[in-house]
Write a protein that holds these residues in place. Structure first.
Motif, short mmCIF file in Angstrom:
data_model
loop_
_atom_site.label_atom_id
_atom_site.label_comp_id
_atom_site.label_asym_id
_atom_site.label_seq_id
_atom_site.Cartn_x
_atom_site.Cartn_y
_atom_site.Cartn_z
N GLN A 105 -65.12 -71.88 -69.91
CA GLN A 105 -65.32 -72.97 -69.31
C GLN A 105 -67.22 -73.10 -69.19
N TYR A 106 -67.80 -71.60 -68.49
CA TYR A 106 -69.41 -71.64 -68.55
C TYR A 106 -69.94 -71.50 -70.16
N GLY A 107 -69.58 -71.78 -70.94
CA GLY A 107 -69.90 -71.80 -72.58
C GLY A 107 -69.19 -71.23 -73.70
N PRO A 108 -69.55 -70.79 -74.66
CA PRO A 108 -69.68 -70.99 -75.79
C PRO A 108 -69.93 -68.89 -75.70
N ARG A 109 -70.33 -68.10 -75.34
CA ARG A 109 -70.88 -66.93 -74.74
C ARG A 109 -71.14 -66.64 -73.66
N PRO A 110 -70.77 -65.47 -73.15
CA PRO A 110 -70.94 -65.17 -71.03
C PRO A 110 -72.41 -64.87 -71.18
N PRO A 111 -72.67 -65.11 -70.12
CA PRO A 111 -74.11 -64.47 -69.32
C PRO A 111 -74.03 -62.67 -69.89
N LYS A 112 -74.90 -62.20 -70.34
CA LYS A 112 -74.52 -60.80 -70.63
C LYS A 112 -75.92 -60.42 -69.41
N PHE A 113 -75.58 -60.28 -68.62
CA PHE A 113 -76.95 -59.08 -67.72
C PHE A 113 -75.52 -58.64 -66.27
N ALA A 114 -76.48 -57.54 -66.18
CA ALA A 114 -75.14 -56.75 -65.18
C ALA A 114 -75.92 -57.11 -64.21
N ARG A 115 -74.92 -57.57 -62.35
CA ARG A 115 -75.51 -57.32 -61.11
C ARG A 115 -76.16 -57.14 -60.71
N ALA A 116 -76.48 -55.48 -60.66
CA ALA A 116 -77.76 -54.80 -60.23
C ALA A 116 -78.34 -53.39 -61.57
N ALA A 174 -85.77 -42.12 -67.70
CA ALA A 174 -84.84 -42.84 -66.52
C ALA A 174 -83.44 -42.69 -66.62
N ALA A 175 -82.27 -41.74 -66.18
CA ALA A 175 -81.00 -42.23 -66.24
C ALA A 175 -81.13 -43.31 -65.13
N LEU A 176 -80.32 -44.77 -65.63
CA LEU A 176 -79.50 -46.31 -64.91
C LEU A 176 -77.65 -46.29 -65.25
N THR A 177 -78.07 -46.80 -64.17
CA THR A 177 -76.63 -47.31 -63.92
C THR A 177 -76.61 -48.26 -63.65
N SER A 178 -75.54 -49.75 -64.57
CA SER A 178 -75.60 -50.87 -64.61
C SER A 178 -74.41 -51.07 -63.49
N VAL A 179 -74.76 -51.39 -62.31
CA VAL A 179 -73.72 -51.67 -61.07
C VAL A 179 -73.27 -53.16 -61.90
N GLU A 180 -71.78 -52.86 -60.65
CA GLU A 180 -71.19 -54.82 -61.06
C GLU A 180 -70.84 -55.38 -59.06
N ASN A 181 -70.29 -55.87 -59.02
CA ASN A 181 -70.23 -56.53 -57.66
C ASN A 181 -68.51 -56.99 -57.04
N SER A 182 -68.24 -55.70 -56.20
CA SER A 182 -66.09 -55.96 -56.82
C SER A 182 -65.77 -56.75 -55.91
N LYS A 183 -66.88 -58.00 -55.78
CA LYS A 183 -66.31 -59.52 -55.36
C LYS A 183 -66.79 -60.49 -56.07
N GLN A 184 -66.94 -60.45 -57.28
CA GLN A 184 -67.47 -60.90 -58.37
C GLN A 184 -66.75 -60.45 -59.55
N MET A 185 -66.82 -61.36 -60.88
CA MET A 185 -66.86 -61.49 -61.84
C MET A 185 -67.32 -60.79 -62.45
N ALA A 186 -67.59 -59.74 -63.39
CA ALA A 186 -68.68 -59.53 -64.28
C ALA A 186 -69.54 -60.43 -64.86
N ALA A 187 -70.94 -60.85 -64.85
CA ALA A 187 -70.91 -62.32 -65.59
C ALA A 187 -70.63 -62.20 -67.47
N TYR A 188 -70.05 -61.26 -67.98
CA TYR A 188 -70.04 -60.79 -69.08
C TYR A 188 -68.95 -61.07 -69.64
N HIS A 189 -67.57 -61.27 -68.29
CA HIS A 189 -66.51 -61.18 -68.62
C HIS A 189 -66.06 -62.62 -67.72
#
Ligand code: 3EB
Length: 340
Positions: A210-221, A191-206
């Motif tokens: 303050q939210y922890g030593p390593r950010p949550p690594k996931f795509a919004r969709a 399958a061809a995949l595209t990781s989608v972010e939400n333009s109104k939310q910061m990418a979780a991996y960024h």
């Protein structure tokens, strides 16, 4: 036909009662069964079916099964404690990390086993991950919140496999009622995949430190393109979505406002306006969301949450409401689903 042109059917899942699973399995091919039930047990192959029991229901009346269906014949197996099922195009992996005082290392090893399996079996396109974390907001034995402890191990495993931020799949990281950490992943061969972010939310991996030593690594969709020429649209696997704008929790203590913002976040995420950045246009609205799970921190909020969701989802959408903790202690609700 070349590999790229080959028509591959998209994966599907249905919610059902626990006792109806064998009827579904008898009818066709089943990749695996995830029981949202009253206890967590390690993943296994039972009656030829990959089966994972999650402790996500307070009593038997709330329990349900999520059955992943497929079109091809399914093979199952086990690899370093993770159990898998695959049909030549899709791979389902399930694992569990036993309760421990510190999850970083065990999370990294379990993820490494799963990612290694994807490489070995040739399903390199992982498009969705679910993680169920007991005592998600409690501190571990070193005073680090268990969710952050988990995020650390996950980030380390992704790093070992050289996953770039744009390659991480959509995910859910949510509380559970027992059993350490349980997880299941879906991956595809072609399958061809595209990781989608939400333009109104910061990418979780960024997210900032303050939210922890390593950010949550996931795509919004994750967008899964359809290879069928007669099919207009692909699938969109929407990650767990909460009342967050930028990186901040909004509306702490206000369940109605949190539900509204969570729904608004999903509505924007799947809109053509947001998807234009990825050259995807399929006119989706919340009415197209299905296979929805709504995670609610306080049981007494469920009636209100249900009323608000029913106003915005299709009356035909399959929706499950679960009473569990959410990954930030100020979040009261989280919502996920699939545009199929
Ligand atoms: C958030 O936006 C809410 O750690 O895999 C949502 C989906 C959340 C997935 C995860 C966490 C995760 O940060 C929390």
């Amino acid at each position: 036909m070349t590999q790229a042109q080959q028509a591959v059917s998209l994966p599907g899942s249905i919610f059902t009662g626990l006792t109806e699973v064998s009827d579904i399995a008898a009818d066709g091919n089943v990749l695996g069964v995830v029981n949202y039930t009253t206890e967590c047990t390690g993943p296994r192959v039972e009656n030829g079916l990959l089966t994972l029991d999650l402790h996500m229901a307070a009593d038997a009346g709330e329990a349900f099964a999520e059955v992943w269906t497929t079109t091809g014949p399914v093979e199952t197996g086990e690899h370093h404690g993770v159990v898998y099922a695959h049909d030549g195009e899709y791979l389902l992996i399930a694992g569990r990390i036993a309760p421990t005082g510190r999850y970083t290392d065990d999370t990294r090893s379990a993820y490494v086993a799963a990612l290694d399996l994807m490489d070995t079996l040739g399903y390199k396109n992982c498009f969705r991950m679910w993680n169920f974390i007991n005592h998600i907001n409690a501190d571990n034995c070193e005073g680090l919140e268990i969710y952050r402890d988990f995020c650390k191990g996950r980030a380390e495993a992704f790093e070992l496999f050289h996953f770039g931020d744009q390659e991480v799949p959509s995910a859910t990281g949510i509380g559970s009622l027992g059993g350490g950490i349980a997880f299941y992943f879906l991956a595809s061969r072609s399958a061809a995949l595209t990781s989608v972010e939400n333009s109104k939310q910061m990418a979780a991996y960024h997210y900032p430190r303050q939210y922890g030593p390593r950010p949550p690594k996931f795509a919004r969709a994750t967008y899964l393109a359809s290879t069928h020429t007669d099919r207009r649209s692909g699938q969109i696997y929407v990650a767990g979505t909460a009342s967050i704008r930028g990186h901040e929790t909004l509306h702490a203590g206000d369940i109605a406002a949190q539900v509204k913002l969570s729904l608004d976040n999903i509505e924007h995420l799947i809109s053509d306006e947001n998807l234009a950045d990825y050259e995807i246009a399929q006119g989706n609205s919340l009415l197209d969301l299905d296979n929805i799970k709504v995670y609610v921190r306080h049981r007494s909020d469920i009636p209100l949450v249900r009323r608000m969701c029913e106003e915005r989802f299709s009356p035909n959408a399959r929706v499950q409401y679960l009473n569990v903790d959410v990954c930030r202690s100020d979040l009261l609700v989280e919502i996920e689903g699939v545009v199929a």
